[in-house]
Design a protein around this motif. Structure first.
Motif, PDB file in Angstrom:
ATOM      1  N   PRO A  67       0.819  -1.214   0.000  1.00 63.26           N
ATOM      2  CA  PRO A  67       0.000   0.000   0.000  1.00 63.26           C
ATOM      3  C   PRO A  67       0.855   1.267   0.000  1.00 63.26           C
ATOM      4  CG  PRO A  67      -0.778  -1.553   1.658  1.00 63.26           C
ATOM      5  CD  PRO A  67       0.533  -2.079   1.135  1.00 63.26           C
ATOM      6  N   ARG A  68       0.298   2.334  -0.556  1.00 66.24           N
ATOM      7  CA  ARG A  68       1.005   3.618  -0.658  1.00 66.24           C
ATOM      8  C   ARG A  68       0.006   4.758  -0.550  1.00 66.24           C
ATOM      9  NH1 ARG A  68       4.801   3.302  -4.173  1.00 66.24           N
ATOM     10  NH2 ARG A  68       4.753   5.465  -4.784  1.00 66.24           N
ATOM     11  N   GLU A  69       0.498   5.966  -0.381  1.00 62.20           N
ATOM     12  CA  GLU A  69      -0.369   7.135  -0.225  1.00 62.20           C
ATOM     13  C   GLU A  69      -1.056   7.534  -1.528  1.00 62.20           C
ATOM     14  OE1 GLU A  69       1.366  10.501   1.756  1.00 62.20           O
ATOM     15  OE2 GLU A  69       2.498   9.201   3.118  1.00 62.20           O
ATOM     16  N   LYS A  70      -0.383   7.316  -2.637  1.00 61.94           N
ATOM     17  CA  LYS A  70      -0.909   7.724  -3.945  1.00 61.94           C
ATOM     18  C   LYS A  70      -0.886   6.540  -4.908  1.00 61.94           C
ATOM     19  CE  LYS A  70       1.375  12.242  -3.675  1.00 61.94           C
ATOM     20  NZ  LYS A  70       2.346  13.096  -4.394  1.00 61.94           N
ATOM     21  N   ALA A  71      -1.708   6.637  -5.930  1.00 60.41           N
ATOM     22  CA  ALA A  71      -1.618   5.686  -7.044  1.00 60.41           C
ATOM     23  C   ALA A  71      -0.264   5.911  -7.732  1.00 60.41           C
ATOM     24  CB  ALA A  71      -2.764   5.904  -8.013  1.00 60.41           C
ATOM     25  N   LEU A  72       0.132   4.970  -8.557  1.00 63.34           N
ATOM     26  CA  LEU A  72       1.465   5.014  -9.161  1.00 63.34           C
ATOM     27  C   LEU A  72       1.435   4.517 -10.596  1.00 63.34           C
ATOM     28  CD1 LEU A  72       4.650   5.140  -8.850  1.00 63.34           C
ATOM     29  CD2 LEU A  72       4.494   2.776  -8.038  1.00 63.34           C
ATOM     30  N   ILE A  73       2.203   5.185 -11.436  1.00 65.76           N
ATOM     31  CA  ILE A  73       2.503   4.669 -12.772  1.00 65.76           C
ATOM     32  C   ILE A  73       3.999   4.403 -12.808  1.00 65.76           C
ATOM     33  CG2 ILE A  73       2.664   5.152 -15.242  1.00 65.76           C
ATOM     34  CD1 ILE A  73       0.163   6.847 -15.010  1.00 65.76           C
ATOM     35  N   VAL A  74       4.357   3.169 -13.147  1.00 67.28           N
ATOM     36  CA  VAL A  74       5.764   2.829 -13.378  1.00 67.28           C
ATOM     37  C   VAL A  74       5.934   2.755 -14.886  1.00 67.28           C
ATOM     38  CG1 VAL A  74       7.612   1.160 -13.007  1.00 67.28           C
ATOM     39  CG2 VAL A  74       5.914   1.541 -11.205  1.00 67.28           C
ATOM     40  N   ASN A  75       6.761   3.657 -15.393  1.00 69.39           N
ATOM     41  CA  ASN A  75       6.982   3.781 -16.835  1.00 69.39           C
ATOM     42  C   ASN A  75       8.345   3.192 -17.181  1.00 69.39           C
ATOM     43  OD1 ASN A  75       8.426   6.027 -18.907  1.00 69.39           O
ATOM     44  ND2 ASN A  75       6.495   5.175 -19.597  1.00 69.39           N
ATOM     45  N   PHE A  76       8.354   2.041 -17.878  1.00 73.18           N
ATOM     46  CA  PHE A  76       9.596   1.419 -18.333  1.00 73.18           C
ATOM     47  C   PHE A  76       9.914   1.964 -19.724  1.00 73.18           C
ATOM     48  CE2 PHE A  76       7.916  -1.701 -15.311  1.00 73.18           C
ATOM     49  CZ  PHE A  76       9.035  -1.965 -14.543  1.00 73.18           C
ATOM     50  N   TRP A  77      11.144   2.447 -19.919  1.00 71.34           N
ATOM     51  CA  TRP A  77      11.486   3.095 -21.176  1.00 71.34           C
ATOM     52  C   TRP A  77      12.968   2.897 -21.502  1.00 71.34           C
ATOM     53  CZ3 TRP A  77      15.110   7.077 -21.023  1.00 71.34           C
ATOM     54  CH2 TRP A  77      15.424   7.563 -19.751  1.00 71.34           C
ATOM     55  N   ALA A  78      13.314   3.273 -22.741  1.00 68.99           N
ATOM     56  CA  ALA A  78      14.701   3.302 -23.200  1.00 68.99           C
ATOM     57  C   ALA A  78      14.883   4.562 -24.045  1.00 68.99           C
ATOM     58  CB  ALA A  78      15.030   2.059 -24.020  1.00 68.99           C
ATOM     59  N   SER A  79      16.062   5.140 -24.005  1.00 67.94           N
ATOM     60  CA  SER A  79      16.298   6.422 -24.689  1.00 67.94           C
ATOM     61  C   SER A  79      16.198   6.319 -26.208  1.00 67.94           C
ATOM     62  CB  SER A  79      17.666   6.982 -24.304  1.00 67.94           C
ATOM     63  OG  SER A  79      18.701   6.122 -24.739  1.00 67.94           O
ATOM     64  N   TRP A  80      16.499   5.157 -26.771  1.00 76.51           N
ATOM     65  CA  TRP A  80      16.472   4.974 -28.225  1.00 76.51           C
ATOM     66  C   TRP A  80      15.059   4.714 -28.753  1.00 76.51           C
ATOM     67  CZ3 TRP A  80      14.214   0.366 -28.795  1.00 76.51           C
ATOM     68  CH2 TRP A  80      14.404  -0.593 -27.798  1.00 76.51           C
ATOM     69  N   CYS A  81      14.117   4.542 -27.861  1.00 72.24           N
ATOM     70  CA  CYS A  81      12.749   4.155 -28.221  1.00 72.24           C
ATOM     71  C   CYS A  81      11.962   5.374 -28.719  1.00 72.24           C
ATOM     72  CB  CYS A  81      12.098   3.529 -26.985  1.00 72.24           C
ATOM     73  SG  CYS A  81      10.310   3.461 -26.991  1.00 72.24           S
ATOM     74  N   GLY A  82      11.602   5.374 -29.996  1.00 70.49           N
ATOM     75  CA  GLY A  82      10.825   6.481 -30.580  1.00 70.49           C
ATOM     76  C   GLY A  82       9.512   6.731 -29.854  1.00 70.49           C
ATOM     77  N   PRO A  83       8.705   5.692 -29.595  1.00 71.76           N
ATOM     78  CA  PRO A  83       7.461   5.914 -28.860  1.00 71.76           C
ATOM     79  C   PRO A  83       7.698   6.474 -27.448  1.00 71.76           C
ATOM     80  CG  PRO A  83       7.345   3.842 -30.043  1.00 71.76           C
ATOM     81  CD  PRO A  83       8.767   4.342 -30.179  1.00 71.76           C
ATOM     82  N   CYS A  84       8.807   6.115 -26.812  1.00 72.11           N
ATOM     83  CA  CYS A  84       9.125   6.668 -25.484  1.00 72.11           C
ATOM     84  C   CYS A  84       9.384   8.168 -25.593  1.00 72.11           C
ATOM     85  CB  CYS A  84      10.353   5.980 -24.890  1.00 72.11           C
ATOM     86  SG  CYS A  84      10.167   4.197 -24.646  1.00 72.11           S
ATOM     87  N   GLN A  85      10.048   8.567 -26.675  1.00 73.86           N
ATOM     88  CA  GLN A  85      10.323   9.981 -26.904  1.00 73.86           C
ATOM     89  C   GLN A  85       9.025  10.745 -27.149  1.00 73.86           C
ATOM     90  OE1 GLN A  85      13.182   9.929 -30.115  1.00 73.86           O
ATOM     91  NE2 GLN A  85      14.526   8.559 -28.967  1.00 73.86           N
ATOM     92  N   GLU A  86       8.100  10.131 -27.887  1.00 72.21           N
ATOM     93  CA  GLU A  86       6.805  10.765 -28.153  1.00 72.21           C
ATOM     94  C   GLU A  86       5.989  10.902 -26.868  1.00 72.21           C
ATOM     95  OE1 GLU A  86       4.633   8.654 -31.187  1.00 72.21           O
ATOM     96  OE2 GLU A  86       6.426   8.461 -32.413  1.00 72.21           O
TER      97      GLU A  86
END
Length: 183
Positions: A67-86
């Protein structure tokens, strides 16, 4: 002699057809395993988020699990990833807009990236949320990561509500945040 050549040719043709059929079947399986952008995965939904702790560049440790105080989004990404940049500007804007009810943790899967490039990515997009580095890819593996970006939505009880594979429009992302946070 001619009959032997015909037989050899027939056997060779059958072997080639068999190999082609096996390879075609494997390609179909792989295409089914790679989700379309923005697709929701049921993998993990309804289960407790796997616990982990990772450090940012300043030595601050962030933890997930329970449990935590707030909801959470964990965003997995890579710098070379075009969709991550968008996605980065929209994710950054949502992190700022919903900061009172939502935490966003960026997890660079450094095992599939180059850390100096990831650090440049963070500076370029002026990310306002914590960014950690999954140096060995262990956390990404825990979450059964498949594609970049992968966004794991976790409620205040520490339960995964949804796993989003690929990018979302800003509107889709905001709708998911509203549903997650009740805002």
């Amino acid at each position: 002699m001619r009959a032997v050549k015909r037989l050899n040719f027939a056997v060779l043709a059958l072997v080639v057809l068999f190999v082609a059929a096996v390879l075609g079947s494997r390609l179909d399986d792989e295409q089914e395993a790679v989700p379309a952008a923005g697709q929701t995965s049921s993998a993990g939904a309804g289960r407790a988020a796997p616990a982990f702790s990772l450090e940012d560049n300043n030595g601050h440790v962030y933890s997930v699990g329970g449990p935590r105080e707030k909801a959470l989004i964990v965003n997995f990404w890579a710098s070379w990833c075009g969709p991550c940049q968008e996605e980065a500007p929209d994710l950054n804007a949502m992190a700022l807009k919903y900061k009172n009810v939502l935490d966003v943790y960026g997890v660079n899967v450094t095992s599939q990236d180059y850390k100096p490039n990831a650090e440049r990515f963070v500076r370029k997009y002026m990310l306002a949320f914590p960014v950690m580095y999954d140096l060995k890819g262990d956390v990404f593996d825990q979450y059964q990561g498949q594609v970049f970006p992968t966004n794991v939505l976790i409620d205040k009880n520490g339960v995964i509500t949804e796993v989003v594979l690929g990018t979302l429009t800003a509107e889709e992302l905001e709708n998911k945040i509203i549903a997650l946070t009740g805002s």
